[in-house]
Design a protein around this motif. Sequence first.
Motif, PDB file in Angstrom:
ATOM      1  N   TYR A 174      38.961  37.836  53.189  1.00 39.29           N
ATOM      2  CA  TYR A 174      39.596  39.140  52.990  1.00 39.29           C
ATOM      3  C   TYR A 174      39.880  39.305  51.498  1.00 39.29           C
ATOM      4  CZ  TYR A 174      40.553  39.534  58.007  1.00 39.29           C
ATOM      5  OH  TYR A 174      40.440  39.633  59.365  1.00 39.29           O
ATOM      6  N   THR A 175      39.448  40.439  50.934  1.00 44.14           N
ATOM      7  CA  THR A 175      39.654  40.634  49.510  1.00 44.14           C
ATOM      8  C   THR A 175      39.989  42.094  49.215  1.00 44.14           C
ATOM      9  OG1 THR A 175      38.659  40.270  47.334  1.00 44.14           O
ATOM     10  CG2 THR A 175      37.137  40.793  49.127  1.00 44.14           C
ATOM     11  N   ASP A 176      39.817  42.510  47.949  1.00 41.32           N
ATOM     12  CA  ASP A 176      40.213  43.873  47.583  1.00 41.32           C
ATOM     13  C   ASP A 176      39.027  44.839  47.569  1.00 41.32           C
ATOM     14  OD1 ASP A 176      38.975  42.889  45.367  1.00 41.32           O
ATOM     15  OD2 ASP A 176      40.697  43.065  44.020  1.00 41.32           O
ATOM     16  N   VAL A 177      37.876  44.382  48.040  1.00 41.53           N
ATOM     17  CA  VAL A 177      36.736  45.277  48.277  1.00 41.53           C
ATOM     18  C   VAL A 177      36.265  45.000  49.704  1.00 41.53           C
ATOM     19  CG1 VAL A 177      35.810  45.676  45.957  1.00 41.53           C
ATOM     20  CG2 VAL A 177      35.265  43.558  47.124  1.00 41.53           C
ATOM     21  N   PRO A 185      31.230  47.012  42.408  1.00 37.67           N
ATOM     22  CA  PRO A 185      31.512  48.433  42.651  1.00 37.67           C
ATOM     23  C   PRO A 185      32.526  49.011  41.675  1.00 37.67           C
ATOM     24  CG  PRO A 185      32.525  47.049  44.350  1.00 37.67           C
ATOM     25  CD  PRO A 185      31.678  46.140  43.519  1.00 37.67           C
ATOM     26  N   ARG A 186      33.252  48.143  40.977  1.00 41.98           N
ATOM     27  CA  ARG A 186      34.214  48.658  39.992  1.00 41.98           C
ATOM     28  C   ARG A 186      33.511  49.091  38.711  1.00 41.98           C
ATOM     29  NH1 ARG A 186      38.772  47.652  42.504  1.00 41.98           N
ATOM     30  NH2 ARG A 186      38.835  45.766  43.761  1.00 41.98           N
ATOM     31  N   VAL A 187      32.282  48.631  38.530  1.00 36.68           N
ATOM     32  CA  VAL A 187      31.530  48.981  37.322  1.00 36.68           C
ATOM     33  C   VAL A 187      30.500  50.065  37.629  1.00 36.68           C
ATOM     34  CG1 VAL A 187      29.902  48.072  35.616  1.00 36.68           C
ATOM     35  CG2 VAL A 187      31.923  46.741  36.254  1.00 36.68           C
TER      36      VAL A 187
HETATM   37  P1  ADP Z   1      40.163  37.655  45.446  1.00 38.47           P
HETATM   38  O1  ADP Z   1      41.390  37.682  44.614  1.00 38.47           O
HETATM   39  O2  ADP Z   1      40.343  38.302  46.777  1.00 38.47           O
HETATM   40  O3  ADP Z   1      39.545  36.302  45.533  1.00 38.47           O
HETATM   41  P2  ADP Z   1      38.256  38.414  43.386  1.00 38.47           P
HETATM   42  O4  ADP Z   1      38.851  39.252  42.317  1.00 38.47           O
HETATM   43  O5  ADP Z   1      38.050  36.969  43.101  1.00 38.47           O
HETATM   44  O6  ADP Z   1      39.121  38.622  44.703  1.00 38.47           O
HETATM   45  O7  ADP Z   1      36.844  39.017  43.847  1.00 38.47           O
HETATM   46  C1  ADP Z   1      36.757  40.371  44.244  1.00 38.47           C
HETATM   47  C2  ADP Z   1      36.215  41.211  43.103  1.00 38.47           C
HETATM   48  O8  ADP Z   1      34.874  40.820  42.849  1.00 38.47           O
HETATM   49  C3  ADP Z   1      36.119  42.677  43.384  1.00 38.47           C
HETATM   50  O9  ADP Z   1      37.313  43.335  43.097  1.00 38.47           O
HETATM   51  C4  ADP Z   1      34.959  43.148  42.492  1.00 38.47           C
HETATM   52  O10 ADP Z   1      35.407  43.796  41.329  1.00 38.47           O
HETATM   53  C5  ADP Z   1      34.279  41.848  42.078  1.00 38.47           C
HETATM   54  N1  ADP Z   1      32.828  41.878  42.313  1.00 38.47           N
HETATM   55  C6  ADP Z   1      31.889  41.512  41.400  1.00 38.47           C
HETATM   56  N2  ADP Z   1      30.664  41.676  41.881  1.00 38.47           N
HETATM   57  C7  ADP Z   1      30.800  42.141  43.148  1.00 38.47           C
HETATM   58  C8  ADP Z   1      29.853  42.500  44.166  1.00 38.47           C
HETATM   59  N3  ADP Z   1      28.539  42.395  43.980  1.00 38.47           N
HETATM   60  N4  ADP Z   1      30.352  42.950  45.351  1.00 38.47           N
HETATM   61  C9  ADP Z   1      31.688  43.043  45.550  1.00 38.47           C
HETATM   62  N5  ADP Z   1      32.606  42.725  44.618  1.00 38.47           N
HETATM   63  C10 ADP Z   1      32.189  42.276  43.426  1.00 38.47           C
END
Ligand code: ADP
Length: 417
Positions: A174-177, A185-187
């Motif tokens: 579970y994460t923030d995407v 997707p943030r870029v």
């Molecule tokens: P967590 O704190 O839940 O471990 P992270 O910050 O380590 O989360 O990872 C999630 C982030 O990864 C997202 O917010 C997104 O900006 C980044 N990210 C980079 N590449 C991707 C991708 N191909 N698909 C989804 N997220 C990505």
Amino acid sequence: MGRLVMKFGGTSVANIERIRNVARHVKREVDAGHDVAVVVSAMAGKTNELVEWCRDVSPMHDAREYDAVVASGEQVTAGLLAIALQTIGIQARSWQGWQIPIRTSDAHASARILEIDGAELATRFKERKEVAVIAGFQGITPQTGRITTLGRGGSDTSAVAIAAAIHADRCDIYTDVDGVYTTDPRVVPKARRLDRIAFEDMLELASQGAKVLQVRSVELGMVHNMPIFVRSSFDKPEDIDPHATPPGTLICSEEEIMENHVVTGIAFSKDEAQISVRQIEDKPGVAASIFGPLAEANINVDMIVQNVSEDGATTDLTFTVPASDYRRARDTITAAKSKIGYARIDSATDVAKVSVIGSGMRSHAGVAAKAFAALAARNINIRAITTSEIKFSVLIDAAYTELAVRTLHTLYGLDQA
Ligand code: ADP
Ligand code: ASP
Ligand code: MG
């Protein structure tokens, strides 16, 4: 009824309210009859703060003490989540790495998990229906009995390793995407969520900079054939049907993927530095005299480009290292100057690596050539190129990263409609 690992990252446990939200996600799965082990990260920003504190005390700190400090963030969230679960009537107990135990190598700050004993957790599932809330990112090294950590982003790896140890049916991240996208997707707002991605492709995406999963967690998933499902913790827990498939991305073996695009996704990393060693003698043993000392200093060299000598006497050799190792790499080469024999070193730290990934490239020619033309049309200069069977990478000026990623994303038809 099944057995699940649910992993929650930093933003998912960023404050007490978010931890209560996580507890409700866990309750949903427990109510559906599953055995649940939860793996938590530290609250968002906490690990960065702890790392900073170590650096403030001393830039050259003892790695064992660094681990003692930075492992504490996860200890806090594990305890808080156990309390939050108990408060809503769910049996729960927190576990630190040494209590399970999660045995690791003794490489402090970047330890590898060697072995996890899942027996006690399994007994407690059976006898008490107790949820295990496990502090991610940390373990214990049997050599000295001291706490270790698994490298940044390591809670993903804790989760997949626990899933393998307790023979879980699935490991939910579970994460923030709400899944793995064709690029960050943030870029790139036009990035598309993938329903499924093969372990091989995910491994490349992660190692080339997509931080959504730690590389080692994908390796472990592949070795144990453990399905990993990336999903959002921001959906309302009560709106989710535990028996339906929610939005997210399944990371699974290649055979389980129906649609096969040539390019799966694009990753990028600004954590790069370029070093060019000029006018080295073009003779056998020169590469060894450069890369030997770097390997001994534990510096990971990534891209390597050596020109064919024009005059038959000297040539240039360019390579990249992680930005964090740049100083040490330069010092290492300088220290070995008399042995290597070169005229000067040029370097650049404002560079980025953009990588195009797809297992479909194995059977398609000309995929990279298209990219070079598209980047040239945008006036983006390529400093170095590397290719492998299922990916190619270009090194460019960091200022052009977003433009390059968006250009290639469109070029390979990855934009969502
Ligand atoms: P967590 O704190 O839940 O471990 P992270 O910050 O380590 O989360 O990872 C999630 C982030 O990864 C997202 O917010 C997104 O900006 C980044 N990210 C980079 N590449 C991707 C991708 N191909 N698909 C989804 N997220 C990505
Ligand atoms: N808290 C650790 C980090 O920030 C581990 C993780 O979140 O996965 O790197
Ligand atoms: Mg992470």
